[in-house]
Design a protein around this motif. Structure first.
Motif, PDB file in Angstrom:
ATOM      1  N   VAL A  74       0.727  -1.138   0.056  1.00 27.91           N
ATOM      2  CA  VAL A  74      -0.011  -0.019   0.065  1.00 27.91           C
ATOM      3  C   VAL A  74       0.909   1.284   0.094  1.00 27.91           C
ATOM      4  CG1 VAL A  74      -1.758   1.244   1.306  1.00 27.91           C
ATOM      5  CG2 VAL A  74      -1.717  -1.143   1.192  1.00 27.91           C
ATOM      6  N   ASN A  75       0.895   1.997  -1.047  1.00 31.29           N
ATOM      7  CA  ASN A  75       1.602   3.183  -1.377  1.00 31.29           C
ATOM      8  C   ASN A  75       0.867   4.606  -1.321  1.00 31.29           C
ATOM      9  OD1 ASN A  75       2.975   4.646  -3.958  1.00 31.29           O
ATOM     10  ND2 ASN A  75       4.321   4.250  -2.296  1.00 31.29           N
ATOM     11  N   PHE A  76       1.404   5.256  -0.341  1.00 32.73           N
ATOM     12  CA  PHE A  76       0.779   6.697  -0.375  1.00 32.73           C
ATOM     13  C   PHE A  76       1.785   7.638  -0.962  1.00 32.73           C
ATOM     14  CE2 PHE A  76      -1.316   4.702   3.364  1.00 32.73           C
ATOM     15  CZ  PHE A  76      -2.382   5.288   3.684  1.00 32.73           C
ATOM     16  N   TRP A  77       1.100   8.323  -1.927  1.00 36.41           N
ATOM     17  CA  TRP A  77       1.959   9.036  -2.872  1.00 36.41           C
ATOM     18  C   TRP A  77       1.132  10.269  -3.302  1.00 36.41           C
ATOM     19  CZ3 TRP A  77       0.164  10.046  -8.013  1.00 36.41           C
ATOM     20  CH2 TRP A  77      -1.114   9.190  -8.335  1.00 36.41           C
ATOM     21  N   ALA A  78       1.935  11.338  -3.975  1.00 39.61           N
ATOM     22  CA  ALA A  78       1.242  12.521  -4.661  1.00 39.61           C
ATOM     23  C   ALA A  78       2.102  13.122  -5.844  1.00 39.61           C
ATOM     24  CB  ALA A  78       1.122  13.655  -3.474  1.00 39.61           C
ATOM     25  N   SER A  79       1.399  13.765  -6.404  1.00 33.17           N
ATOM     26  CA  SER A  79       1.825  14.295  -7.893  1.00 33.17           C
ATOM     27  C   SER A  79       2.730  15.367  -7.493  1.00 33.17           C
ATOM     28  CB  SER A  79       0.948  14.714  -8.625  1.00 33.17           C
ATOM     29  OG  SER A  79       0.247  15.863  -8.321  1.00 33.17           O
ATOM     30  N   ASP A 131      -7.923  11.445   2.145  1.00 32.09           N
ATOM     31  CA  ASP A 131      -7.612  12.731   2.912  1.00 32.09           C
ATOM     32  C   ASP A 131      -6.387  12.653   4.174  1.00 32.09           C
ATOM     33  OD1 ASP A 131      -9.044  11.464   4.851  1.00 32.09           O
ATOM     34  OD2 ASP A 131     -10.718  12.864   4.604  1.00 32.09           O
ATOM     35  N   GLY A 132      -6.439  13.369   4.624  1.00 26.65           N
ATOM     36  CA  GLY A 132      -5.483  13.523   5.767  1.00 26.65           C
ATOM     37  C   GLY A 132      -5.872  12.572   6.911  1.00 26.65           C
ATOM     38  N   ARG A 133      -7.166  12.415   7.154  1.00 28.16           N
ATOM     39  CA  ARG A 133      -7.797  11.439   8.340  1.00 28.16           C
ATOM     40  C   ARG A 133      -7.399  10.381   7.967  1.00 28.16           C
ATOM     41  NH1 ARG A 133     -11.746  11.751  12.405  1.00 28.16           N
ATOM     42  NH2 ARG A 133     -12.557   9.664  12.646  1.00 28.16           N
ATOM     43  N   ALA A 134      -7.517   9.510   6.698  1.00 23.18           N
ATOM     44  CA  ALA A 134      -7.349   8.177   6.293  1.00 23.18           C
ATOM     45  C   ALA A 134      -5.899   8.026   6.471  1.00 23.18           C
ATOM     46  CB  ALA A 134      -7.669   8.101   4.998  1.00 23.18           C
ATOM     47  N   ALA A 135      -4.893   8.721   6.037  1.00 22.16           N
ATOM     48  CA  ALA A 135      -3.663   8.791   6.352  1.00 22.16           C
ATOM     49  C   ALA A 135      -3.052   8.666   7.760  1.00 22.16           C
ATOM     50  CB  ALA A 135      -2.611   9.929   5.735  1.00 22.16           C
ATOM     51  N   LEU A 136      -3.962   9.511   8.502  1.00 21.81           N
ATOM     52  CA  LEU A 136      -3.676   9.450  10.200  1.00 21.81           C
ATOM     53  C   LEU A 136      -3.979   8.120  10.703  1.00 21.81           C
ATOM     54  CD1 LEU A 136      -4.932  12.704  11.333  1.00 21.81           C
ATOM     55  CD2 LEU A 136      -2.650  12.091  11.538  1.00 21.81           C
ATOM     56  N   TRP A 138      -3.358   5.183   9.340  1.00 22.46           N
ATOM     57  CA  TRP A 138      -2.512   4.528   8.825  1.00 22.46           C
ATOM     58  C   TRP A 138      -1.331   4.743   9.755  1.00 22.46           C
ATOM     59  CZ3 TRP A 138      -2.091   0.460   5.316  1.00 22.46           C
ATOM     60  CH2 TRP A 138      -3.270  -0.028   4.553  1.00 22.46           C
ATOM     61  N   GLY A 139      -1.129   5.957  10.046  1.00 22.95           N
ATOM     62  CA  GLY A 139       0.033   6.377  10.777  1.00 22.95           C
ATOM     63  C   GLY A 139       1.121   6.894   9.890  1.00 22.95           C
ATOM     64  N   VAL A 140       0.574   7.748   8.956  1.00 17.72           N
ATOM     65  CA  VAL A 140       1.463   8.137   7.609  1.00 17.72           C
ATOM     66  C   VAL A 140       2.139   9.718   8.251  1.00 17.72           C
ATOM     67  CG1 VAL A 140       1.372   9.178   5.525  1.00 17.72           C
ATOM     68  CG2 VAL A 140       0.313   7.039   5.766  1.00 17.72           C
ATOM     69  N   TYR A 141       3.410   9.616   8.206  1.00 15.87           N
ATOM     70  CA  TYR A 141       3.974  10.780   8.540  1.00 15.87           C
ATOM     71  C   TYR A 141       4.206  12.035   7.271  1.00 15.87           C
ATOM     72  CZ  TYR A 141       6.258   8.817  12.642  1.00 15.87           C
ATOM     73  OH  TYR A 141       6.569   8.285  13.769  1.00 15.87           O
ATOM     74  N   GLY A 142       4.215  11.310   6.081  1.00 19.10           N
ATOM     75  CA  GLY A 142       4.188  12.134   4.735  1.00 19.10           C
ATOM     76  C   GLY A 142       4.591  11.232   3.704  1.00 19.10           C
ATOM     77  N   MET A 157       5.528  -4.393   7.456  1.00 16.17           N
ATOM     78  CA  MET A 157       6.444  -3.535   7.481  1.00 16.17           C
ATOM     79  C   MET A 157       6.107  -1.978   6.740  1.00 16.17           C
ATOM     80  SD  MET A 157       9.485  -3.320   4.621  1.00 16.17           S
ATOM     81  CE  MET A 157       8.682  -2.311   3.603  1.00 16.17           C
ATOM     82  N   ARG A 158       6.775  -1.093   7.390  1.00 16.91           N
ATOM     83  CA  ARG A 158       6.696   0.204   6.758  1.00 16.91           C
ATOM     84  C   ARG A 158       7.896   0.855   6.173  1.00 16.91           C
ATOM     85  NH1 ARG A 158       7.067   4.220  10.194  1.00 16.91           N
ATOM     86  NH2 ARG A 158       6.992   6.455   9.310  1.00 16.91           N
ATOM     87  N   ALA A 159       7.847   1.417   5.050  1.00 15.68           N
ATOM     88  CA  ALA A 159       9.145   2.255   4.499  1.00 15.68           C
ATOM     89  C   ALA A 159       8.600   3.739   4.548  1.00 15.68           C
ATOM     90  CB  ALA A 159       9.427   1.518   3.135  1.00 15.68           C
ATOM     91  N   ALA A 160       9.188   4.419   5.293  1.00 13.82           N
ATOM     92  CA  ALA A 160       8.951   6.023   5.118  1.00 13.82           C
ATOM     93  C   ALA A 160      10.005   6.528   4.534  1.00 13.82           C
ATOM     94  CB  ALA A 160       8.953   6.464   6.302  1.00 13.82           C
ATOM     95  N   GLY A 161       9.631   7.295   3.247  1.00 12.44           N
ATOM     96  CA  GLY A 161      10.552   7.572   2.358  1.00 12.44           C
ATOM     97  C   GLY A 161      10.262   6.911   0.962  1.00 12.44           C
ATOM     98  N   PRO A 162      10.767   7.195  -0.016  1.00 12.66           N
ATOM     99  CA  PRO A 162      10.911   6.310  -1.451  1.00 12.66           C
ATOM    100  C   PRO A 162      11.442   5.015  -1.064  1.00 12.66           C
ATOM    101  CG  PRO A 162      12.627   7.979  -1.599  1.00 12.66           C
ATOM    102  CD  PRO A 162      12.249   8.123  -0.008  1.00 12.66           C
ATOM    103  N   VAL A 163      10.653   3.997  -2.001  1.00 14.39           N
ATOM    104  CA  VAL A 163      10.979   2.561  -2.151  1.00 14.39           C
ATOM    105  C   VAL A 163      11.951   2.720  -2.937  1.00 14.39           C
ATOM    106  CG1 VAL A 163      10.257   0.427  -2.770  1.00 14.39           C
ATOM    107  CG2 VAL A 163       8.688   1.850  -1.630  1.00 14.39           C
ATOM    108  N   THR A 164      13.301   2.436  -2.583  1.00 15.56           N
ATOM    109  CA  THR A 164      14.512   2.237  -3.383  1.00 15.56           C
ATOM    110  C   THR A 164      14.893   0.922  -3.690  1.00 15.56           C
ATOM    111  OG1 THR A 164      15.969   2.575  -1.348  1.00 15.56           O
ATOM    112  CG2 THR A 164      15.405   4.698  -2.360  1.00 15.56           C
ATOM    113  N   GLN A 165      15.949   0.582  -4.290  1.00 19.73           N
ATOM    114  CA  GLN A 165      16.412  -0.803  -4.321  1.00 19.73           C
ATOM    115  C   GLN A 165      16.933  -1.446  -3.273  1.00 19.73           C
ATOM    116  OE1 GLN A 165      16.325  -2.962  -7.021  1.00 19.73           O
ATOM    117  NE2 GLN A 165      14.946  -1.410  -8.062  1.00 19.73           N
ATOM    118  N   ARG A 166      17.572  -0.395  -2.389  1.00 17.48           N
ATOM    119  CA  ARG A 166      18.151  -0.820  -1.049  1.00 17.48           C
ATOM    120  C   ARG A 166      16.886  -1.120  -0.226  1.00 17.48           C
ATOM    121  NH1 ARG A 166      21.429   3.377   3.092  1.00 17.48           N
ATOM    122  NH2 ARG A 166      21.691   1.643   4.527  1.00 17.48           N
ATOM    123  N   ILE A 167      15.998  -0.387   0.039  1.00 15.90           N
ATOM    124  CA  ILE A 167      14.641  -0.671   0.758  1.00 15.90           C
ATOM    125  C   ILE A 167      14.202  -2.148   0.185  1.00 15.90           C
ATOM    126  CG2 ILE A 167      12.578   0.209   1.214  1.00 15.90           C
ATOM    127  CD1 ILE A 167      14.414   1.564   2.725  1.00 15.90           C
TER     128      ILE A 167
END
Length: 181
Positions: A74-79, A131-136, A138-142, A157-167
């Motif tokens: 599940v990926n939270f993203w924005a343009s 919206d912001g409520r749904a993200a809250l 899930w515990g989304v920081y940003g 698992m949770r990855a805060a920040g971009p999903v990189t090859q290292r992640i």
């Protein structure tokens, strides 16, 4: 001797005491096993109920997607999010290799979000706007933030920040392997 201590004002003692307590707090924080990690209380818990709006004509993200099949992201993203653009090829590659990715567009203009997907491709099996409520919930920081769920919708698992090859190599794959055992 006691008269000397009676003359010391509390305002003289207070700054050094405050400084020492703040310094101790920072020093204790440096002893964490991974000081860059942002802890999540969601690990090991069922994914929150999806409260989403449609994103254009794309297939919507649904509760069934969270709680069926095998592993999924599940990926939270924005343009408007630069790191989301950086992670997008990795999400596209994961999706092409069979990993379902559910996209939750966070506080974004639908026209801009759809243009982002038109430009870079759409790796999502279901995409919706939140919206912001749904993200809250899930515990989304940003954004971006990505959660790995197992077959019954438990967050592994949770990855805060971009999903990189290292992640993918150091967190995502080991978390899936640990869950299989």
């Amino acid at each position: 001797m006691s008269r000397m201590f009676q003359r010391i004002s509390p305002w003289v003692v207070l700054p050094p005491v405050l400084f020492l307590s703040i310094a101790a707090t920072f020093l204790l924080g440096l002893n964490r096993s991974d000081p860059d990690a942002l802890p999540s209380t969601m690990i090991g818990r069922p994914a929150p109920v999806l409260q989403v709006d449609p994103l254009g004509d794309l297939p919507p993200a649904t509760e069934d997607m969270l709680r069926s099949g095998d592993f999924k992201l599940v990926n939270f993203w924005a343009s408007w999010c630069g790191p989301c653009r950086v992670e997008h090829p990795n999400l596209t590659e994961l999706a092409a290799n069979g990993m379902p990715v559910i996209g939750l567009n966070y506080k974004d203009n639908a026209t801009n979000a759809l243009a982002f997907l038109d430009e870079l491709g759409n790796p999502y099996v279901g995409a919706s706007s939140v919206d912001g409520r749904a993200a809250l919930e899930w515990g989304v920081y940003g954004v971006p933030e990505t959660f790995l769920l197992d077959a019954d919708g438990t967050i592994l698992m949770r990855a805060a920040g971009p999903v990189t090859q290292r992640i993918i190599r150091e967190k995502l794959i080991p978390a899936m392997e640990a869950a299989r055992q």
